[in-house]
Design an enzyme around this catalytic site. Structure first.
Site, short mmCIF file in Angstrom:
data_model
loop_
_atom_site.label_atom_id
_atom_site.label_comp_id
_atom_site.label_asym_id
_atom_site.label_seq_id
_atom_site.Cartn_x
_atom_site.Cartn_y
_atom_site.Cartn_z
N HIS A 80 0.87 -1.19 0.00
CA HIS A 80 0.00 0.00 0.00
C HIS A 80 0.90 1.23 0.00
O HIS A 80 1.48 1.58 1.03
CB HIS A 80 -0.90 0.02 1.23
CG HIS A 80 -1.88 1.15 1.25
ND1 HIS A 80 -3.22 0.96 1.39
CD2 HIS A 80 -1.71 2.49 1.16
CE1 HIS A 80 -3.86 2.13 1.37
NE2 HIS A 80 -2.94 3.08 1.24
N HIS B 265 1.62 5.38 -1.64
CA HIS B 265 1.29 6.59 -2.40
C HIS B 265 2.58 7.20 -2.93
O HIS B 265 3.47 7.55 -2.16
CB HIS B 265 0.58 7.61 -1.50
CG HIS B 265 -0.73 7.13 -0.97
ND1 HIS B 265 -1.92 7.34 -1.63
CD2 HIS B 265 -1.04 6.44 0.16
CE1 HIS B 265 -2.91 6.80 -0.92
NE2 HIS B 265 -2.39 6.25 0.16
N LYS C 57 -9.23 -0.23 -6.00
CA LYS C 57 -9.29 0.39 -4.68
C LYS C 57 -10.65 1.06 -4.47
O LYS C 57 -11.08 1.89 -5.27
CB LYS C 57 -8.17 1.43 -4.54
CG LYS C 57 -8.13 2.15 -3.18
CD LYS C 57 -7.85 1.17 -2.05
CE LYS C 57 -7.85 1.87 -0.69
NZ LYS C 57 -6.60 2.60 -0.44
N HIS D 69 -10.55 1.06 1.60
CA HIS D 69 -10.35 2.06 2.65
C HIS D 69 -11.57 1.94 3.56
O HIS D 69 -12.66 2.40 3.22
CB HIS D 69 -10.24 3.47 2.07
CG HIS D 69 -10.00 4.52 3.10
ND1 HIS D 69 -8.80 5.19 3.23
CD2 HIS D 69 -10.79 5.00 4.11
CE1 HIS D 69 -8.86 6.04 4.25
NE2 HIS D 69 -10.07 5.94 4.79
N HIS E 157 -4.71 -0.65 5.61
CA HIS E 157 -4.32 0.11 6.81
C HIS E 157 -5.31 -0.06 7.96
O HIS E 157 -5.86 0.89 8.49
CB HIS E 157 -4.09 1.59 6.50
CG HIS E 157 -5.12 2.25 5.62
ND1 HIS E 157 -6.47 2.12 5.81
CD2 HIS E 157 -4.96 3.05 4.54
CE1 HIS E 157 -7.11 2.82 4.88
NE2 HIS E 157 -6.21 3.38 4.10
N ASP F 236 1.36 2.53 3.63
CA ASP F 236 0.52 3.72 3.43
C ASP F 236 1.37 4.98 3.51
O ASP F 236 0.93 6.02 3.98
CB ASP F 236 -0.63 3.78 4.44
CG ASP F 236 -1.69 4.81 4.08
OD1 ASP F 236 -1.77 5.19 2.90
OD2 ASP F 236 -2.44 5.25 4.98
#
Length: 355
Positions: free
Chosen positions: A19, A21, A105, A142, A180, A253
């Site tokens: 995970h 970004h 996602k 999420h 997460h 994350d």
């Protein structure tokens, strides 16, 4: 590694990040090396502006990532699509069969950074979930509701009851990753949901609780979504991560924001931990007497759930006598990103092992 859980020098397979970004543009170029230096692969989050909603978008984004990859770094970005109520099942099938799209996602609309294009009615995406189940493409969730009347610390638990449990029941063969995870409720859900359900756990949620953010003044660089919870939830995450249970694995994350966007009246949510995650995890697992479970958490469980082989490359982890020195800031286009501060010195280091 050796069965000796207190060894201070051992070899494990190179880890992956399930995970991540990376953002885009100048930020992508600045932060990518901090992941590609440590991880073999990473699941890349699609919440850009505009989001990565089609296979063609993912192909173009992957090309930008590879163009920004430092010379000599061996790293594979695993691409995902941003699930919307307009997602075309045929495009998902195209991307999956092409080998590019590894997951979709689900962002509840308004739940986190750049999630305004997310799903408002879960029933509207059932045809896509049906196709994903047929293709064996994982759904990454999420896990928070966004209702204004639900306390932010309760949003994960409510999401499990209202959204995730019904999805799990309706699509029994769909692989689902609760991203997460931050609560004991989430850990217990995953444990009871069978082997088609898993969860990623971040580095920072193993270390901080909500007191870390709020006691003694607001500390914006610990603020993330889902927000860190009570200490009992942190301990539940630690127990799950260090258990060796194959349904729990690392997803950092790592979410970079400019310092100026964090330290302001309405600071952005996100913790940038790509630089020191491996060092922090070794500290955590040593604290819990579980160094023999570290390889499973960061190198084995994730690939197994995604149906991929573990990395062939190895790293050697070893504990030094002096605290590790590392860059605490990453310069980006006249600003900077602040690296996660675990609040304690790091003594664990690692190096690549030559074949």
């Amino acid at each position: 590694m050796s069965s000796n859980s207190r060894s201070t020098d051992f070899i494990v397979r190179r880890p992956d990040d399930w995970h991540l970004h990376l953002r885009d543009g100048a930020m992508l170029k600045a932060v990518l090396p901090h992941t590609s230096a440590h991880f073999g692969r990473a699941i890349i989050m699609p919440n850009l502006v505009p989001p990565v909603v089609k296979t063609a978008d993912a192909e173009a984004y992957r090309a930008r990532i590879m163009a920004a990859l430092p010379e000599g770094h061996d790293f594979e970005p695993l691409m995902t699509l941003y699930l919307t109520e307009g997602t075309d099942p045929a495009d998902v099938e195209l991307g999956a069969k092409y080998g590019l799209i590894k997951a979709l996602k689900l962002y509840p609309a308004g739940a986190t950074t750049n999630s305004d294009s997310g799903v408002r009615s879960i029933e509207a995406v059932y045809p896509v979930l049906e196709k994903m189940s047929e293709l064996d493409v994982p759904l990454l969730v999420h896990g928070e509701v966004t209702d204004a009347d639900i306390d932010i610390f309760d949003r994960e638990a409510v999401f499990i009851d209202r959204v995730l449990s019904p999805i799990r029941e309706r699509f029994p063969s769909l692989r689902i990753v609760m991203e997460h995870v931050t609560t004991e409720d989430g850990v217990n859900f995953v444990k009871g949901a069978g082997d088609r359900t898993a969860a990623t756990i971040t580095t920072h949620h193993l270390i901080i609780n909500r007191n870390t953010i709020l006691v003694g003044g607001i500390k914006p660089h610990y603020f993330c979504l889902p927000v860190a919870k009570r200490e009992k939830h942190r301990l539940a995450l630690r127990a799950a991560a260090t258990s060796g249970d194959a349904r729990f694995f690392l997803g950092t994350d790592s979410a970079p924001h400019m310092k100026s966007a964090k330290e302001c009246a309405c600071g952005c949510a996100g913790v940038f931990n790509a630089s020191n995650t491996v060092n922090c995890l070794a500290h955590v697992f040593e604290q819990d007497g579980a160094l023999d479970k570290l390889e499973a958490f960061m190198s084995l469980n994730g690939p197994a759930f995604y149906g991929l082989a573990a990395n062939e490359a190895r790293i050697r982890l070893f504990k030094g006598d002096d605290p590790l020195s590392y860059e605490t800031r990453v310069s980006v286009d006249g600003d900077e990103v602040v690296v996660f501060d675990p609040g304690f010195p790091l003594f664990w280091r690692y190096e690549a092992v030559n074949a």
